[in-house]
Design an enzyme around this catalytic site. Structure first.
Site, PDB file in Angstrom:
ATOM      1  N   GLY A  17       0.052   7.454   3.975  1.00 26.37           N
ATOM      2  CA  GLY A  17      -1.167   7.963   4.065  1.00 26.37           C
ATOM      3  C   GLY A  17      -2.009   6.651   4.426  1.00 26.37           C
ATOM      4  O   GLY A  17      -1.962   5.616   3.989  1.00 26.37           O
ATOM      5  N   ALA A  18      -2.911   6.830   5.420  1.00 28.97           N
ATOM      6  CA  ALA A  18      -3.886   5.761   6.056  1.00 28.97           C
ATOM      7  C   ALA A  18      -5.274   5.824   5.933  1.00 28.97           C
ATOM      8  O   ALA A  18      -5.981   5.564   6.804  1.00 28.97           O
ATOM      9  CB  ALA A  18      -3.412   5.447   7.670  1.00 28.97           C
ATOM     10  N   GLY A  19      -5.437   6.732   4.850  1.00 30.78           N
ATOM     11  CA  GLY A  19      -7.027   6.680   4.640  1.00 30.78           C
ATOM     12  C   GLY A  19      -7.427   5.477   3.744  1.00 30.78           C
ATOM     13  O   GLY A  19      -6.882   4.267   4.002  1.00 30.78           O
ATOM     14  N   GLY A  20      -8.500   5.470   3.213  1.00 33.17           N
ATOM     15  CA  GLY A  20      -9.131   4.081   2.431  1.00 33.17           C
ATOM     16  C   GLY A  20      -8.264   3.723   1.648  1.00 33.17           C
ATOM     17  O   GLY A  20      -8.109   2.519   1.499  1.00 33.17           O
ATOM     18  N   ALA A  21      -7.551   4.482   0.810  1.00 35.82           N
ATOM     19  CA  ALA A  21      -6.884   3.993  -0.360  1.00 35.82           C
ATOM     20  C   ALA A  21      -5.536   3.339   0.119  1.00 35.82           C
ATOM     21  O   ALA A  21      -5.113   2.127  -0.308  1.00 35.82           O
ATOM     22  CB  ALA A  21      -6.286   5.230  -1.180  1.00 35.82           C
ATOM     23  N   PHE A 122     -28.426   9.663  -4.854  1.00 33.64           N
ATOM     24  CA  PHE A 122     -27.466  10.715  -4.628  1.00 33.64           C
ATOM     25  C   PHE A 122     -27.342  11.349  -5.818  1.00 33.64           C
ATOM     26  O   PHE A 122     -27.843  10.896  -7.067  1.00 33.64           O
ATOM     27  CB  PHE A 122     -26.175  10.049  -4.255  1.00 33.64           C
ATOM     28  CG  PHE A 122     -25.507  10.390  -3.001  1.00 33.64           C
ATOM     29  CD1 PHE A 122     -24.578  11.266  -2.974  1.00 33.64           C
ATOM     30  CD2 PHE A 122     -25.957   9.822  -1.797  1.00 33.64           C
ATOM     31  CE1 PHE A 122     -23.781  11.752  -1.691  1.00 33.64           C
ATOM     32  CE2 PHE A 122     -25.508  10.318  -0.714  1.00 33.64           C
ATOM     33  CZ  PHE A 122     -24.463  11.170  -0.294  1.00 33.64           C
ATOM     34  N   ASP A 223       0.419  17.178   0.357  1.00 33.30           N
ATOM     35  CA  ASP A 223       1.597  16.799   0.519  1.00 33.30           C
ATOM     36  C   ASP A 223       2.173  15.882  -0.655  1.00 33.30           C
ATOM     37  O   ASP A 223       3.243  16.158  -1.146  1.00 33.30           O
ATOM     38  CB  ASP A 223       1.685  16.199   1.986  1.00 33.30           C
ATOM     39  CG  ASP A 223       1.482  16.750   3.269  1.00 33.30           C
ATOM     40  OD1 ASP A 223       0.534  17.711   3.082  1.00 33.30           O
ATOM     41  OD2 ASP A 223       1.955  16.512   4.246  1.00 33.30           O
ATOM     42  N   GLN A 242     -13.839  20.992  -6.896  1.00 29.27           N
ATOM     43  CA  GLN A 242     -15.457  20.872  -6.568  1.00 29.27           C
ATOM     44  C   GLN A 242     -15.631  21.824  -5.454  1.00 29.27           C
ATOM     45  O   GLN A 242     -15.095  21.622  -4.421  1.00 29.27           O
ATOM     46  CB  GLN A 242     -15.728  19.459  -6.643  1.00 29.27           C
ATOM     47  CG  GLN A 242     -17.272  19.626  -6.290  1.00 29.27           C
ATOM     48  CD  GLN A 242     -17.543  17.681  -6.268  1.00 29.27           C
ATOM     49  OE1 GLN A 242     -17.713  17.303  -5.105  1.00 29.27           O
ATOM     50  NE2 GLN A 242     -18.163  17.285  -7.257  1.00 29.27           N
ATOM     51  N   HIS A 244     -18.672  21.946  -2.755  1.00 30.83           N
ATOM     52  CA  HIS A 244     -20.011  21.163  -2.262  1.00 30.83           C
ATOM     53  C   HIS A 244     -21.009  22.199  -1.980  1.00 30.83           C
ATOM     54  O   HIS A 244     -20.666  23.182  -1.353  1.00 30.83           O
ATOM     55  CB  HIS A 244     -19.670  20.225  -1.146  1.00 30.83           C
ATOM     56  CG  HIS A 244     -20.717  19.160  -0.807  1.00 30.83           C
ATOM     57  ND1 HIS A 244     -21.824  19.528  -0.330  1.00 30.83           N
ATOM     58  CD2 HIS A 244     -20.702  18.001  -1.016  1.00 30.83           C
ATOM     59  CE1 HIS A 244     -22.502  18.319  -0.177  1.00 30.83           C
ATOM     60  NE2 HIS A 244     -21.856  17.329  -0.624  1.00 30.83           N
ATOM     61  N   LEU A 254     -19.041  20.189   6.347  1.00 34.26           N
ATOM     62  CA  LEU A 254     -20.073  19.524   5.449  1.00 34.26           C
ATOM     63  C   LEU A 254     -21.281  19.079   6.173  1.00 34.26           C
ATOM     64  O   LEU A 254     -21.419  18.405   7.015  1.00 34.26           O
ATOM     65  CB  LEU A 254     -19.315  18.334   4.524  1.00 34.26           C
ATOM     66  CG  LEU A 254     -19.999  17.966   3.266  1.00 34.26           C
ATOM     67  CD1 LEU A 254     -19.696  19.086   2.202  1.00 34.26           C
ATOM     68  CD2 LEU A 254     -19.201  16.846   2.703  1.00 34.26           C
ATOM     69  N   GLU A 257     -24.600  15.273   1.092  1.00 29.80           N
ATOM     70  CA  GLU A 257     -25.453  15.256   0.170  1.00 29.80           C
ATOM     71  C   GLU A 257     -26.556  14.132   0.578  1.00 29.80           C
ATOM     72  O   GLU A 257     -27.724  14.161  -0.224  1.00 29.80           O
ATOM     73  CB  GLU A 257     -24.833  14.884  -1.301  1.00 29.80           C
ATOM     74  CG  GLU A 257     -25.647  15.141  -2.343  1.00 29.80           C
ATOM     75  CD  GLU A 257     -24.713  14.779  -3.591  1.00 29.80           C
ATOM     76  OE1 GLU A 257     -25.018  14.242  -4.427  1.00 29.80           O
ATOM     77  OE2 GLU A 257     -23.650  15.653  -3.641  1.00 29.80           O
ATOM     78  N   ARG A 288     -22.814  18.349  -8.246  1.00 26.98           N
ATOM     79  CA  ARG A 288     -22.609  19.523  -7.358  1.00 26.98           C
ATOM     80  C   ARG A 288     -22.105  20.697  -8.203  1.00 26.98           C
ATOM     81  O   ARG A 288     -22.452  21.617  -7.488  1.00 26.98           O
ATOM     82  CB  ARG A 288     -21.532  18.989  -6.320  1.00 26.98           C
ATOM     83  CG  ARG A 288     -21.693  17.863  -5.499  1.00 26.98           C
ATOM     84  CD  ARG A 288     -21.070  17.115  -4.787  1.00 26.98           C
ATOM     85  NE  ARG A 288     -21.132  16.126  -4.028  1.00 26.98           N
ATOM     86  CZ  ARG A 288     -20.594  15.368  -3.216  1.00 26.98           C
ATOM     87  NH1 ARG A 288     -19.177  15.353  -3.411  1.00 26.98           N
ATOM     88  NH2 ARG A 288     -20.862  14.404  -2.270  1.00 26.98           N
ATOM     89  N   HIS A 354     -14.312  21.450  -1.767  1.00 24.44           N
ATOM     90  CA  HIS A 354     -14.672  20.341  -1.150  1.00 24.44           C
ATOM     91  C   HIS A 354     -13.615  19.120  -1.728  1.00 24.44           C
ATOM     92  O   HIS A 354     -13.071  18.272  -0.985  1.00 24.44           O
ATOM     93  CB  HIS A 354     -15.973  19.626  -1.181  1.00 24.44           C
ATOM     94  CG  HIS A 354     -16.219  18.282  -0.929  1.00 24.44           C
ATOM     95  ND1 HIS A 354     -15.975  17.863   0.598  1.00 24.44           N
ATOM     96  CD2 HIS A 354     -16.795  17.247  -1.535  1.00 24.44           C
ATOM     97  CE1 HIS A 354     -16.763  16.644   0.579  1.00 24.44           C
ATOM     98  NE2 HIS A 354     -16.944  16.380  -0.601  1.00 24.44           N
ATOM     99  N   GLU A 385      -7.787  10.886  -3.415  1.00 30.54           N
ATOM    100  CA  GLU A 385      -8.122  12.221  -3.861  1.00 30.54           C
ATOM    101  C   GLU A 385      -6.583  13.007  -4.281  1.00 30.54           C
ATOM    102  O   GLU A 385      -6.645  13.791  -4.948  1.00 30.54           O
ATOM    103  CB  GLU A 385      -8.677  13.098  -2.680  1.00 30.54           C
ATOM    104  CG  GLU A 385      -8.995  14.392  -3.198  1.00 30.54           C
ATOM    105  CD  GLU A 385      -9.585  15.180  -2.016  1.00 30.54           C
ATOM    106  OE1 GLU A 385      -9.856  16.314  -2.457  1.00 30.54           O
ATOM    107  OE2 GLU A 385     -10.043  14.734  -1.184  1.00 30.54           O
ATOM    108  N   ARG A 396     -16.670  15.476  -9.780  1.00 25.53           N
ATOM    109  CA  ARG A 396     -16.928  14.380  -9.268  1.00 25.53           C
ATOM    110  C   ARG A 396     -18.403  13.986  -8.599  1.00 25.53           C
ATOM    111  O   ARG A 396     -18.872  15.144  -8.043  1.00 25.53           O
ATOM    112  CB  ARG A 396     -16.124  13.926  -7.856  1.00 25.53           C
ATOM    113  CG  ARG A 396     -16.499  12.741  -7.392  1.00 25.53           C
ATOM    114  CD  ARG A 396     -15.421  12.488  -6.017  1.00 25.53           C
ATOM    115  NE  ARG A 396     -15.487  13.325  -4.968  1.00 25.53           N
ATOM    116  CZ  ARG A 396     -16.454  13.387  -4.199  1.00 25.53           C
ATOM    117  NH1 ARG A 396     -17.391  12.660  -4.229  1.00 25.53           N
ATOM    118  NH2 ARG A 396     -16.504  14.214  -3.021  1.00 25.53           N
ATOM    119  N   LEU A 402     -15.481   7.783  -2.362  1.00 21.47           N
ATOM    120  CA  LEU A 402     -15.213   6.358  -1.548  1.00 21.47           C
ATOM    121  C   LEU A 402     -15.026   5.275  -2.497  1.00 21.47           C
ATOM    122  O   LEU A 402     -13.907   4.366  -2.069  1.00 21.47           O
ATOM    123  CB  LEU A 402     -16.463   6.275  -0.383  1.00 21.47           C
ATOM    124  CG  LEU A 402     -16.362   7.190   0.673  1.00 21.47           C
ATOM    125  CD1 LEU A 402     -17.642   6.868   1.527  1.00 21.47           C
ATOM    126  CD2 LEU A 402     -15.007   7.229   1.466  1.00 21.47           C
TER     127      LEU A 402
END
Length: 581
Positions: A17-21, A122, A223, A242, A244, A254, A257, A288, A354, A385, A396, A402
């Site tokens: 996986g190449a998201g933020g984490a 927020f 996955d 959750q 949203h 989306l 928020e 939410r 969401h 996630e 959350r 993030l």
């Protein structure tokens, strides 16, 4: 069948996986000089982190007084006290240095007049332990996730991270009670590749595509959680999903928020700001789960717009300057998808599936744990996630996603570096890829069978209708029976494309199997929890029950119904109290 030598790779660390984490973990490893492979079924900058809009929270106090202890309290209270408080403290403390490090990497945050990182309000974030809203969300217009993704990817390229784009990981290699790598399907030609490694991080995102109306991209199919589940690892707190409040009607895309953080209103058919009845202190900035239920109740009671199943998000009073400077993307979505001009017209919105609060259980170092005693599985990590360190509990707060992926992605990378220094690249059997190859070949070559698209549509409908914002024991039994039937039909699934080159038909069918596993664990966990808490609302058990249910659920895969076990919540600072806003 033996995988050819050219298709066997050795790396001290592998990230899926190449998201933020995943990117921040890879960056930590690369900075330590550790050769790291990042496998992603997408091109990295298409990862779902890029869809995050409104901001990333940290108690910087750039506009008004703020403290990490207040952030921690909001996280615990917002999660309806199911949050593990040791993890929430890590999140709130390290959020500040994490955001500042992002700034030093070059992320183009909006700025205050004196040049500091700009912050806005927020939902659920307050000052002085719930007294009033506070400006805690750091933002880059409404493209914050996109900017984070680009910044981290550039840093990874700078430090020499190895990317294997469009490699779809289809199995974990876990033998002798330790992690030994992964098996991946190269989408370009259908070849299987084995990656031997003593340390693997799962950072594969969520599984919102099991619902009909969702903000999740088509790639978010569970996955990582499903692969862990198939290897005997439990899934934690899957009943907490959750919705949203502000998705585009009918399609779920989306509208951040941030629109409410900048002062947007929610109005019913009579033009009333109805949140006054449900969260009189925080109004549209309530959590939410509270707002989504309020919207459903307004619709149920006949106050949806024109008698329909949606309400209005009203930004018209904000003015063109604020909307164009701070909300450019979401207002453009309204123009493109709805034909609405948000500067002068209210926008139709409804809740959209969401975010998964549950997932693969981990400790605060992102190490995957396998039982009620938090026993770590050597070499396997999860963050983002797909993981459940339980900083989100039952619900959350906005912008905590993030900061979660970055704080625990960074921690994962640092602990993986420690682990690989002590462990060499392990051996694996020559035929280690054969079981999953056989599964995929059976699916690819089956001459007749069920259409996976029909199964997917039925799954999305039953999950939306029977396991959504409101649930009952009866609706969950119906959902469970349908999911069981769909899993049986899936065993006879047939794909139309018999080729090997870019066979997305085959891989989407494989992803459907992951969604069915996640749905099974979600519904079973929801059936078992006879209370209402956060994102899990049982109309037949409408009260929170701390005596019986102040505990995390663990769903284990079996040949029949999933086996449910439980473990206690970590409570260090804040005793559970009634949750009012």
């Amino acid at each position: 069948m033996t995988v050819p030598e050219r298709q066997v790779h050795e790396f001290p660390a592998v990230i899926v996986g190449a998201g933020g984490a995943g990117l921040w973990a890879a960056l930590e490893l690369a900075r330590e000089g550790i050769d790291t492979a990042v496998l992603t079924k997408l091109y990295p900058t298409r990862s779902h982190t890029g869809a995050a809009q409104g901001g990333i929270c940290a108690a910087l106090g750039n506009h008004e007084e703020d403290h990490w202890e207040w952030h921690m309290f909001d996280t615990v209270k917002g999660g309806d006290y199911l949050v593990d408080q040791d993890a929430a403290e890590v999140l709130a403390r390290e959020a500040i240095e994490t955001v500042l490090e992002l700034e030093h990497m070059g992320l183009p945050f909006n700025r205050t007049p004196d040049g500091k990182i700009d912050q806005r309000r927020f939902g659920g974030h307050t000052r002085n332990f719930g007294e009033a809203p506070v400006r805690r969300s750091c933002f880059a217009a409404d493209r914050t996730g996109h900017m984070i993704l680009q910044t981290l990817y550039q840093q990874c390229i700078k430090f020499g991270v190895r990317f294997f784009d469009e490699y779809h990981v289809v199995d974990l290699i876990i033998e002798g009670g330790e992690t030994r790598g992964v098996v991946a399907y190269r989408i370009a030609d259908g070849e299987m590749h084995v990656f031997r490694s003593p340390a693997v991080l799962l950072a594969t995102g969520g599984f919102g595509r099991m619902f009909r109306i969702t903000s999740n991209a088509h790639a978010l199919t569970g996955d990582g959680p499903a692969l862990a589940y198939r290897h005997g690892i439990p899934l934690e707190d899957m009943e907490f999903y959750q919705f949203h409040p502000t998705g585009i009607v009918g399609i779920g895309i989306l509208l951040s928020e941030a629109a409410r953080g900048e002062g947007g209103y929610l109005r019913n058919d009579a033009g009333e700001r109805f949140m006054e009845k449900y969260a009189p202190k925080l109004m549209e900035l309530g959590p939410r789960d509270v707002i989504s239920r309020a919207m459903y109740l307004e619709v149920r009671e006949g106050r949806g717009i024109g008698g329909g199943d949606y309400v209005h998000l009203d930004l018209t009073h904000l003015g063109r300057a604020v909307i164009e400077a701070k909300l450019p993307d979401i207002t453009e979505f309204a123009r493109v998808y709805q034909g609405i001009e948000p500067i002068t017209q209210p926008v139709p919105v409804q809740p959209t599936a969401h975010y998964a609060m549950g997932g693969i259980p981990t400790d605060v170092m992102a190490r995957v744990v396998i039982d009620e005693k938090n026993t770590a599985l050597p070499g396997l990590y999860a963050a983002g996630e797909c993981a459940c360190v339980s900083v989100h509990g039952a619900n959350r707060l906005g912008t905590n996603s993030l900061i979660d992926i970055l704080v625990f992605g960074r921690r994962a990378g640092r602990d993986m570096a420690r682990h690989v220094r002590r462990n060499g690249v392990p051996d694996v059997p020559a035929d280690v890829a054969e079981p999953v190859r056989a599964e995929l070949e059976a699916l690819r070559t089956r001459p007749v069978g069920e259409n996976p698209n029909h199964i997917r549509a039925e799954l999305a409908s039953v999950m939306m209708d029977e396991c959504g914002v409101f649930r009952t024991g009866t609706s969950l039994v119906r959902a469970y029976n349908v999911v069981c039937d769909l899993k049986d039909r899936y065993r006879r699934a047939q794909v139309q494309d018999r080729g090997r080159v870019f066979n997305t038909d085959l891989l989407e069918a494989r992803e459907l199997g992951y969604l069915l596993d996640c749905a099974e664990a979600t519904v079973m966990s929801a059936m078992a929890r006879t209370e209402s808490r956060g994102g899990h609302y049982r109309e037949d058990y409408p009260q929170r029950d701390d005596t019986e249910w102040l505990q995390h659920s663990l769903a284990y895969r079996t040949e029949g119904r999933p086996e449910m076990r439980y473990k206690p919540v970590s409570i260090t600072h804040f005793e559970p109290k009634p949750r009012t806003y």
